[in-house]
Motif scaffolding. Structure first.
Motif, mmCIF file in Angstrom:
data_model
loop_
_atom_site.group_PDB
_atom_site.id
_atom_site.type_symbol
_atom_site.label_atom_id
_atom_site.label_comp_id
_atom_site.label_asym_id
_atom_site.label_seq_id
_atom_site.Cartn_x
_atom_site.Cartn_y
_atom_site.Cartn_z
ATOM 1 N N GLN A 106 4.037 -19.067 -1.933
ATOM 2 C CA GLN A 106 3.744 -18.545 -3.228
ATOM 3 C C GLN A 106 3.200 -17.059 -2.863
ATOM 4 O O GLN A 106 2.353 -17.162 -2.536
ATOM 5 N N TYR A 107 3.538 -16.262 -3.073
ATOM 6 C CA TYR A 107 2.670 -14.888 -2.919
ATOM 7 C C TYR A 107 2.603 -14.515 -4.585
ATOM 8 O O TYR A 107 3.257 -14.578 -5.197
ATOM 9 N N PHE A 108 1.195 -14.063 -4.196
ATOM 10 C CA PHE A 108 0.326 -13.917 -6.095
ATOM 11 C C PHE A 108 0.665 -12.713 -6.461
ATOM 12 O O PHE A 108 0.326 -11.684 -4.668
ATOM 13 N N GLY A 109 0.711 -12.286 -6.639
ATOM 14 C CA GLY A 109 0.650 -10.758 -7.751
ATOM 15 C C GLY A 109 -1.251 -10.277 -7.439
ATOM 16 O O GLY A 109 -2.096 -11.465 -7.456
ATOM 17 N N PRO A 110 -1.904 -8.958 -8.235
ATOM 18 C CA PRO A 110 -3.075 -8.885 -8.534
ATOM 19 C C PRO A 110 -3.703 -9.366 -9.383
ATOM 20 O O PRO A 110 -5.446 -8.677 -9.016
ATOM 21 N N TRP B 34 -3.506 -21.779 2.557
ATOM 22 C CA TRP B 34 -4.413 -20.612 2.600
ATOM 23 C C TRP B 34 -4.211 -19.158 1.893
ATOM 24 O O TRP B 34 -3.581 -18.674 2.383
ATOM 25 N N TYR B 35 -5.658 -19.146 1.242
ATOM 26 C CA TYR B 35 -5.881 -17.179 0.734
ATOM 27 C C TYR B 35 -6.924 -16.754 0.708
ATOM 28 O O TYR B 35 -7.580 -17.036 1.305
ATOM 29 N N ILE B 44 -4.331 -13.011 -1.138
ATOM 30 C CA ILE B 44 -3.370 -12.596 0.028
ATOM 31 C C ILE B 44 -3.257 -13.851 0.803
ATOM 32 O O ILE B 44 -3.980 -14.320 0.932
ATOM 33 N N PHE B 45 -1.795 -13.817 0.902
ATOM 34 C CA PHE B 45 -1.020 -15.191 2.095
ATOM 35 C C PHE B 45 -1.773 -15.105 3.110
ATOM 36 O O PHE B 45 -1.142 -13.818 3.988
#
Lengths: 117, 112
Positions: A106-110, B34-35, B44-45
């Motif tokens: 899962q890629y997050f936005g800012p 983990w981020y 950030i992944f």
């Protein structure tokens, strides 16, 4: 490839007003998630879209929050009317198609920092 | 509901030192994420580990998943100031939508 983008980055509104947050997921990602972090707490899940359909909205705090994802592309999260406790950082994340038994990044936005005064 | 406990809550190390951050789950771990977050920025992944026990490395960061202990560890070798930030672990519920539960985070400071 562009990442997840969110707009605005910061919003300050008065109690009782309406605010709409926008999220543009990574192109081709059918899954879109909204999360929220309020002061001093961990990040909490709000809801999950698959394309334009809401799969799980169990984390939505109350009916003042409305999320949409028309056309299965970008999503909006509207808070109406805003209350003081709605202040926090709202994150959007996206991931590709899900297959049973496998987790996907899962890629997050800012994030959008919302301040309700 | 699942809970994730991270330890330590904060950590200050000298540049060049190794360090480990732990994430322990109250329930079975499926996907463990983990981020890294820098103040005022997004997540950030870093890495994702699948159920069954796994180990992954990227540059100087290694993450491991111990299924029996319901725990994951993040190890940084020869830390640098660029490693400073908040490290967050997240876990999905292995269900149909993979929503994430997060720990409270570990604040890492690396002194030059």
């Amino acid at each position: 490839e562009a990442g997840v983008t969110q707009f605005p980055s910061h919003s300050v509104i008065e109690k009782g007003q309406t605010v709409t947050l926008r999220c543009d997921p990574i192109s081709g990602h059918d899954n879109l998630y909204w999360y929220r972090r309020v002061m001093g707490k961990e990040i909490k899940f709000l809801l999950h879209f698959v394309k334009e359909s809401k799969q799980d909205e169990s984390g939505m705090p109350n009916n003042r929050f409305l999320a949409e994802r028309t056309g299965g592309t970008y999503s909006t999260l509207k808070v109406q009317p805003a209350e003081l406790e709605d202040s926090g950082v709202y994150f959007c994340a996206s991931s590709q198609d899900l297959s049973p038994g496998f987790s996907y990044e899962q890629y997050f936005g800012p994030g959008t920092r919302l301040t309700v005064t | 509901s699942q809970e994730l406990e991270q330890s330590p809550q904060s950590l200050i190390v000298q540049e060049g030192k190794n360090l480990t951050i732990n994430c322990t789950s109250s329930k079975t771990l499926y996907g463990l994420y983990w981020y890294k977050q820098k103040y005022g920025e997004g997540l950030i992944f870093l890495m994702m580990l699948q159920k069954g026990g796994e180990e992954k490395s990227h540059e100087k960061i290694t993450a491991k998943l111990d299924e029996k202990k319901q725990q994951s560890s993040l190890h940084i070798t020869a830390s640098q100031p660029s490693h400073a930030g908040i490290y967050l672990c997240g876990a999905d519920d292995g269900g149909s939508n993979y929503k994430l539960t997060f720990g409270k985070g570990t604040l890492l400071t690396v002194n030059p």
